[in-house]
Design a protein around this motif. Structure first.
Motif, PDB file in Angstrom:
ATOM      1  N   PHE A  70       0.846  -1.190   0.000  1.00 55.19           N
ATOM      2  CA  PHE A  70       0.000   0.000   0.000  1.00 55.19           C
ATOM      3  C   PHE A  70       0.881   1.239   0.000  1.00 55.19           C
ATOM      4  CE2 PHE A  70       0.462  -1.550   4.356  1.00 55.19           C
ATOM      5  CZ  PHE A  70       0.999  -0.459   5.002  1.00 55.19           C
ATOM      6  N   VAL A  71       0.280   2.352  -0.363  1.00 61.11           N
ATOM      7  CA  VAL A  71       0.952   3.646  -0.277  1.00 61.11           C
ATOM      8  C   VAL A  71      -0.046   4.634   0.309  1.00 61.11           C
ATOM      9  CG1 VAL A  71       0.383   4.287  -2.659  1.00 61.11           C
ATOM     10  CG2 VAL A  71       2.292   5.385  -1.518  1.00 61.11           C
ATOM     11  N   VAL A  72       0.439   5.475   1.226  1.00 58.46           N
ATOM     12  CA  VAL A  72      -0.405   6.465   1.887  1.00 58.46           C
ATOM     13  C   VAL A  72       0.337   7.790   1.903  1.00 58.46           C
ATOM     14  CG1 VAL A  72      -1.541   7.111   4.061  1.00 58.46           C
ATOM     15  CG2 VAL A  72      -1.496   4.717   3.352  1.00 58.46           C
ATOM     16  N   LEU A  73      -0.350   8.841   1.496  1.00 66.23           N
ATOM     17  CA  LEU A  73       0.188  10.193   1.618  1.00 66.23           C
ATOM     18  C   LEU A  73      -0.605  10.876   2.718  1.00 66.23           C
ATOM     19  CD1 LEU A  73       1.221   9.280  -1.122  1.00 66.23           C
ATOM     20  CD2 LEU A  73       0.869  11.595  -1.937  1.00 66.23           C
ATOM     21  N   SER A 128      -2.631  -4.645  -2.108  1.00 67.07           N
ATOM     22  CA  SER A 128      -2.941  -5.985  -1.618  1.00 67.07           C
ATOM     23  C   SER A 128      -4.338  -5.965  -1.022  1.00 67.07           C
ATOM     24  CB  SER A 128      -1.934  -6.410  -0.549  1.00 67.07           C
ATOM     25  OG  SER A 128      -0.642  -6.466  -1.095  1.00 67.07           O
ATOM     26  N   SER A 129      -4.883  -7.136  -0.830  1.00 68.88           N
ATOM     27  CA  SER A 129      -6.249  -7.252  -0.320  1.00 68.88           C
ATOM     28  C   SER A 129      -6.268  -7.085   1.204  1.00 68.88           C
ATOM     29  CB  SER A 129      -6.808  -8.625  -0.706  1.00 68.88           C
ATOM     30  OG  SER A 129      -8.104  -8.763  -0.216  1.00 68.88           O
ATOM     31  N   TYR A 130      -7.025  -6.077   1.659  1.00 70.52           N
ATOM     32  CA  TYR A 130      -7.200  -5.826   3.084  1.00 70.52           C
ATOM     33  C   TYR A 130      -8.683  -5.571   3.346  1.00 70.52           C
ATOM     34  CZ  TYR A 130      -2.161  -4.958   3.463  1.00 70.52           C
ATOM     35  OH  TYR A 130      -0.797  -5.083   3.442  1.00 70.52           O
ATOM     36  N   THR A 131      -9.159  -5.980   4.528  1.00 71.93           N
ATOM     37  CA  THR A 131     -10.526  -5.643   4.916  1.00 71.93           C
ATOM     38  C   THR A 131     -10.555  -4.173   5.317  1.00 71.93           C
ATOM     39  OG1 THR A 131     -10.186  -6.191   7.246  1.00 71.93           O
ATOM     40  CG2 THR A 131     -10.910  -7.995   5.778  1.00 71.93           C
ATOM     41  N   GLU A 132     -11.746  -3.617   5.409  1.00 72.99           N
ATOM     42  CA  GLU A 132     -11.874  -2.208   5.807  1.00 72.99           C
ATOM     43  C   GLU A 132     -11.298  -1.972   7.202  1.00 72.99           C
ATOM     44  OE1 GLU A 132     -12.746   0.507   4.034  1.00 72.99           O
ATOM     45  OE2 GLU A 132     -12.731  -0.918   2.376  1.00 72.99           O
ATOM     46  N   SER A 133     -11.495  -2.914   8.125  1.00 67.84           N
ATOM     47  CA  SER A 133     -10.956  -2.734   9.479  1.00 67.84           C
ATOM     48  C   SER A 133      -9.419  -2.794   9.458  1.00 67.84           C
ATOM     49  CB  SER A 133     -11.527  -3.769  10.448  1.00 67.84           C
ATOM     50  OG  SER A 133     -11.169  -5.071  10.053  1.00 67.84           O
ATOM     51  N   GLU A 134      -8.839  -3.644   8.614  1.00 70.71           N
ATOM     52  CA  GLU A 134      -7.379  -3.693   8.492  1.00 70.71           C
ATOM     53  C   GLU A 134      -6.835  -2.390   7.904  1.00 70.71           C
ATOM     54  OE1 GLU A 134      -6.393  -8.419   7.784  1.00 70.71           O
ATOM     55  OE2 GLU A 134      -7.128  -7.241   6.086  1.00 70.71           O
ATOM     56  N   LYS A 135      -7.542  -1.847   6.911  1.00 68.89           N
ATOM     57  CA  LYS A 135      -7.126  -0.573   6.322  1.00 68.89           C
ATOM     58  C   LYS A 135      -7.147   0.541   7.364  1.00 68.89           C
ATOM     59  CE  LYS A 135      -8.687  -1.584   1.633  1.00 68.89           C
ATOM     60  NZ  LYS A 135      -9.634  -1.227   0.562  1.00 68.89           N
ATOM     61  N   ARG A 136      -8.215   0.592   8.164  1.00 67.07           N
ATOM     62  CA  ARG A 136      -8.300   1.617   9.222  1.00 67.07           C
ATOM     63  C   ARG A 136      -7.182   1.449  10.242  1.00 67.07           C
ATOM     64  NH1 ARG A 136     -13.840   0.592   8.624  1.00 67.07           N
ATOM     65  NH2 ARG A 136     -13.851  -0.770  10.441  1.00 67.07           N
ATOM     66  N   ILE A 169      -4.214   0.111   9.710  1.00 63.63           N
ATOM     67  CA  ILE A 169      -2.961   0.527   9.068  1.00 63.63           C
ATOM     68  C   ILE A 169      -2.850   2.045   9.089  1.00 63.63           C
ATOM     69  CG2 ILE A 169      -1.802   0.682   6.830  1.00 63.63           C
ATOM     70  CD1 ILE A 169      -2.788  -2.234   6.327  1.00 63.63           C
ATOM     71  N   LEU A 170      -3.929   2.735   8.746  1.00 65.39           N
ATOM     72  CA  LEU A 170      -3.908   4.201   8.741  1.00 65.39           C
ATOM     73  C   LEU A 170      -3.685   4.753  10.149  1.00 65.39           C
ATOM     74  CD1 LEU A 170      -6.761   4.844   6.163  1.00 65.39           C
ATOM     75  CD2 LEU A 170      -4.290   4.960   5.782  1.00 65.39           C
ATOM     76  N   ARG A 171      -4.301   4.119  11.154  1.00 68.92           N
ATOM     77  CA  ARG A 171      -4.068   4.538  12.553  1.00 68.92           C
ATOM     78  C   ARG A 171      -2.615   4.292  12.949  1.00 68.92           C
ATOM     79  NH1 ARG A 171      -8.921   1.989  13.837  1.00 68.92           N
ATOM     80  NH2 ARG A 171      -7.762   0.218  14.641  1.00 68.92           N
ATOM     81  N   ASP A 172      -2.065   3.143  12.530  1.00 70.57           N
ATOM     82  CA  ASP A 172      -0.669   2.828  12.846  1.00 70.57           C
ATOM     83  C   ASP A 172       0.282   3.842  12.217  1.00 70.57           C
ATOM     84  OD1 ASP A 172      -1.431   0.633  14.313  1.00 70.57           O
ATOM     85  OD2 ASP A 172      -0.887  -0.853  12.775  1.00 70.57           O
ATOM     86  N   ALA A 183       0.059   6.975  14.245  1.00 73.79           N
ATOM     87  CA  ALA A 183       0.648   6.813  15.576  1.00 73.79           C
ATOM     88  C   ALA A 183       2.155   6.596  15.544  1.00 73.79           C
ATOM     89  CB  ALA A 183      -0.026   5.644  16.300  1.00 73.79           C
ATOM     90  N   ASP A 184       2.657   5.899  14.528  1.00 72.64           N
ATOM     91  CA  ASP A 184       4.071   5.524  14.503  1.00 72.64           C
ATOM     92  C   ASP A 184       4.951   6.467  13.687  1.00 72.64           C
ATOM     93  OD1 ASP A 184       3.331   3.351  16.012  1.00 72.64           O
ATOM     94  OD2 ASP A 184       3.339   1.941  14.329  1.00 72.64           O
ATOM     95  N   VAL A 185       4.430   6.995  12.599  1.00 74.89           N
ATOM     96  CA  VAL A 185       5.257   7.798  11.696  1.00 74.89           C
ATOM     97  C   VAL A 185       5.221   9.279  12.058  1.00 74.89           C
ATOM     98  CG1 VAL A 185       5.550   8.524   9.290  1.00 74.89           C
ATOM     99  CG2 VAL A 185       5.045   6.135   9.811  1.00 74.89           C
ATOM    100  N   LEU A 186       4.038   9.824  12.276  1.00 77.02           N
ATOM    101  CA  LEU A 186       3.918  11.270  12.477  1.00 77.02           C
ATOM    102  C   LEU A 186       4.715  11.828  13.645  1.00 77.02           C
ATOM    103  CD1 LEU A 186       0.149  11.905  11.613  1.00 77.02           C
ATOM    104  CD2 LEU A 186       2.149  12.054  10.135  1.00 77.02           C
ATOM    105  N   PRO A 187       4.762  11.164  14.799  1.00 80.49           N
ATOM    106  CA  PRO A 187       5.502  11.765  15.921  1.00 80.49           C
ATOM    107  C   PRO A 187       7.025  11.611  15.847  1.00 80.49           C
ATOM    108  CG  PRO A 187       4.304   9.808  16.662  1.00 80.49           C
ATOM    109  CD  PRO A 187       3.985  10.006  15.215  1.00 80.49           C
ATOM    110  N   ARG A 188       7.536  10.935  14.855  1.00 83.27           N
ATOM    111  CA  ARG A 188       8.986  10.686  14.779  1.00 83.27           C
ATOM    112  C   ARG A 188       9.751  11.963  14.447  1.00 83.27           C
ATOM    113  NH1 ARG A 188      10.285   5.164  14.487  1.00 83.27           N
ATOM    114  NH2 ARG A 188      12.133   5.500  13.219  1.00 83.27           N
TER     115      ARG A 188
END
Length: 194
Positions: free
Chosen positions: A13-16, A30-38, A40-43, A46-51
């Protein structure tokens, strides 16, 4: 063994995402359910932005890893298999940013907000199924320009292009859409002279 080799070829996946955590573009190859996508976006938020800027651009997260780069106020985050080379992914992200820059003449967050379809067009011209298929910025921009010229050629000034969308709509559906239902004229192809 074959699964790991196939999985190591492209992005999952790619996210901007903006510094404020707003998603400006996301595409899951890749195939992800809607809950998995949410999740991933939360992760990512939480993990990238505060670095801090001097920290490593790679975060391992379960069966994949985030490889990201920050350009001005945007984070370009690619989710890739653990086996994939991170330096190649960083170069691929940079190539995508250069293609966006070439099209938008110095891309900014507003370009992505107001021209999301163009950004996706560039992404899909470069990546198919998460794999880099066209690495030449010049060729990507040439294909995008040709597609735009084709669209302009097909839509003549003063012509109501919404009537092209009426095919297959009932009289009532056309009326509800505020269009003038009626017979087609010209276009000697199938369904042209009903």
């Amino acid at each position: 063994m074959a699964d790991s080799i196939e999985g190591a070829c492209g992005w999952n996946f790619v996210v901007l995402m903006s510094r404020q955590g707003k998603i400006r573009l996301s595409e899951f190859f890749s195939s992800y359910t809607e809950s998995e996508k949410r999740r991933i976006l939360r992760d990512i938020a939480a993990d990238v932005l505060p670095r801090q800027p001097k920290m490593c651009n790679i975060i391992e997260k379960g069966s994949y890893k985030f490889v990201y780069r920050r350009y001005a106020s945007l984070y370009f985050v690619a989710g890739v298999p653990l086996e994939m080379n991170e330096l190649i992914v960083l170069e691929q992200i940079h190539l995508f940013v250069e293609a966006l820059d070439g099209y938008f003449n110095s891309v900014c967050e507003l370009d992505l907000v107001f021209s999301l379809h163009k950004s996706l067009l560039i992404l899909f011209e470069m990546y198919i199924g998460g794999m880099l298929c066209e690495s030449s910025k010049r060729e990507v921009l040439k294909q995008i320009t040709e597609a735009e010229e084709l669209v302009e050629e097909m839509t003549r000034p003063g012509e109501d292009t919404s009537s092209q969308l009426d095919d297959g709509l009932s009289f009532q559906e056309q009326f509800q859409l505020g269009r003038k239902p009626g017979r087609r004229t010209g276009g000697g192809g199938p369904g042209g002279g009903r």
